[in-house]
Design a protein around this motif. Structure first.
Motif, PDB file in Angstrom:
ATOM      1  N   GLU A  34       0.829  -1.209   0.000  1.00  0.00           N
ATOM      2  CA  GLU A  34       0.000   0.000   0.000  1.00  0.00           C
ATOM      3  C   GLU A  34       0.866   1.263   0.000  1.00  0.00           C
ATOM      4  O   GLU A  34       0.563   2.225  -0.700  1.00  0.00           O
ATOM      5  N   LEU A  35       1.941   1.241   0.786  1.00  0.00           N
ATOM      6  CA  LEU A  35       2.843   2.395   0.804  1.00  0.00           C
ATOM      7  C   LEU A  35       3.500   2.594  -0.557  1.00  0.00           C
ATOM      8  O   LEU A  35       3.647   3.729  -1.028  1.00  0.00           O
ATOM      9  N   LEU A  36       3.877   1.497  -1.209  1.00  0.00           N
ATOM     10  CA  LEU A  36       4.491   1.590  -2.526  1.00  0.00           C
ATOM     11  C   LEU A  36       3.502   2.130  -3.557  1.00  0.00           C
ATOM     12  O   LEU A  36       3.867   2.946  -4.403  1.00  0.00           O
ATOM     13  N   VAL A  37       2.251   1.709  -3.464  1.00  0.00           N
ATOM     14  CA  VAL A  37       1.216   2.248  -4.363  1.00  0.00           C
ATOM     15  C   VAL A  37       1.113   3.762  -4.166  1.00  0.00           C
ATOM     16  O   VAL A  37       1.079   4.522  -5.139  1.00  0.00           O
ATOM     17  N   ASP A  38       1.075   4.211  -2.913  1.00  0.00           N
ATOM     18  CA  ASP A  38       1.016   5.652  -2.631  1.00  0.00           C
ATOM     19  C   ASP A  38       2.230   6.375  -3.194  1.00  0.00           C
ATOM     20  O   ASP A  38       2.110   7.477  -3.742  1.00  0.00           O
ATOM     21  N   LEU A  39       3.392   5.776  -3.067  1.00  0.00           N
ATOM     22  CA  LEU A  39       4.622   6.387  -3.569  1.00  0.00           C
ATOM     23  C   LEU A  39       4.601   6.470  -5.091  1.00  0.00           C
ATOM     24  O   LEU A  39       4.920   7.516  -5.668  1.00  0.00           O
ATOM     25  N   ILE A  40       4.220   5.398  -5.749  1.00  0.00           N
ATOM     26  CA  ILE A  40       4.158   5.386  -7.217  1.00  0.00           C
ATOM     27  C   ILE A  40       3.151   6.423  -7.718  1.00  0.00           C
ATOM     28  O   ILE A  40       3.409   7.138  -8.691  1.00  0.00           O
ATOM     29  N   ARG A  41       2.020   6.521  -7.041  1.00  0.00           N
ATOM     30  CA  ARG A  41       0.993   7.479  -7.443  1.00  0.00           C
ATOM     31  C   ARG A  41       1.399   8.923  -7.158  1.00  0.00           C
ATOM     32  O   ARG A  41       0.862   9.856  -7.734  1.00  0.00           O
ATOM     33  N   GLY A  42       2.340   9.084  -6.239  1.00  0.00           N
ATOM     34  CA  GLY A  42       2.754  10.435  -5.877  1.00  0.00           C
ATOM     35  C   GLY A  42       1.870  11.050  -4.814  1.00  0.00           C
ATOM     36  O   GLY A  42       1.909  12.259  -4.596  1.00  0.00           O
ATOM     37  N   THR A  43       1.071  10.218  -4.128  1.00  0.00           N
ATOM     38  CA  THR A  43       0.202  10.744  -3.084  1.00  0.00           C
ATOM     39  C   THR A  43       0.899  10.803  -1.728  1.00  0.00           C
ATOM     40  O   THR A  43       0.363  11.400  -0.794  1.00  0.00           O
ATOM     41  N   LYS A  44       2.060  10.176  -1.621  1.00  0.00           N
ATOM     42  CA  LYS A  44       2.926  10.281  -0.441  1.00  0.00           C
ATOM     43  C   LYS A  44       4.349  10.508  -0.945  1.00  0.00           C
ATOM     44  O   LYS A  44       4.743  10.000  -1.990  1.00  0.00           O
ATOM     45  N   THR A  45       5.107  11.273  -0.174  1.00  0.00           N
ATOM     46  CA  THR A  45       6.495  11.554  -0.538  1.00  0.00           C
ATOM     47  C   THR A  45       7.425  10.517   0.082  1.00  0.00           C
ATOM     48  O   THR A  45       7.035   9.772   0.981  1.00  0.00           O
ATOM     49  N   PHE A  46       8.670  10.510  -0.401  1.00  0.00           N
ATOM     50  CA  PHE A  46       9.681   9.630   0.198  1.00  0.00           C
ATOM     51  C   PHE A  46       9.826   9.951   1.683  1.00  0.00           C
ATOM     52  O   PHE A  46       9.970   9.052   2.502  1.00  0.00           O
ATOM     53  N   GLU A  47       9.784  11.226   2.019  1.00  0.00           N
ATOM     54  CA  GLU A  47       9.936  11.634   3.420  1.00  0.00           C
ATOM     55  C   GLU A  47       8.793  11.072   4.272  1.00  0.00           C
ATOM     56  O   GLU A  47       9.025  10.557   5.367  1.00  0.00           O
ATOM     57  N   GLU A  48       7.566  11.158   3.778  1.00  0.00           N
ATOM     58  CA  GLU A  48       6.425  10.625   4.532  1.00  0.00           C
ATOM     59  C   GLU A  48       6.545   9.110   4.705  1.00  0.00           C
ATOM     60  O   GLU A  48       6.318   8.586   5.799  1.00  0.00           O
TER      61      GLU A  48
END
Length: 62
Positions: A34-48
């Motif tokens: 789920e975190l990777l999906v958010d990262l790929i989508r750009g809805t969460k940053t690397f920092e988050e």
């Protein structure tokens, strides 16, 4: 943040990684997917994501 790709596209990218990870003898938890999906989508940053993972590992982060 506005998503860069659709959720379906991001999930397809994550699913495409599964055979490669299996060959290497690794698995990804559902939470990490789920975190990777958010990262790929750009809805969460690397920092988050880094803060979330650090907290899950028991580290205190600002």
């Amino acid at each position: 943040m506005e998503p860069h790709v659709t959720e379906a596209e991001a999930r397809a990218d994550v699913a495409a990684m599964a055979p490669i990870m299996a060959i290497e003898g690794r698995e990804m938890s559902d939470g990490d997917k789920e975190l990777l999906v958010d990262l790929i989508r750009g809805t969460k940053t690397f920092e988050e994501i880094t803060k979330i993972l650090a907290r899950e590992a028991g580290h205190e982060i600002d």
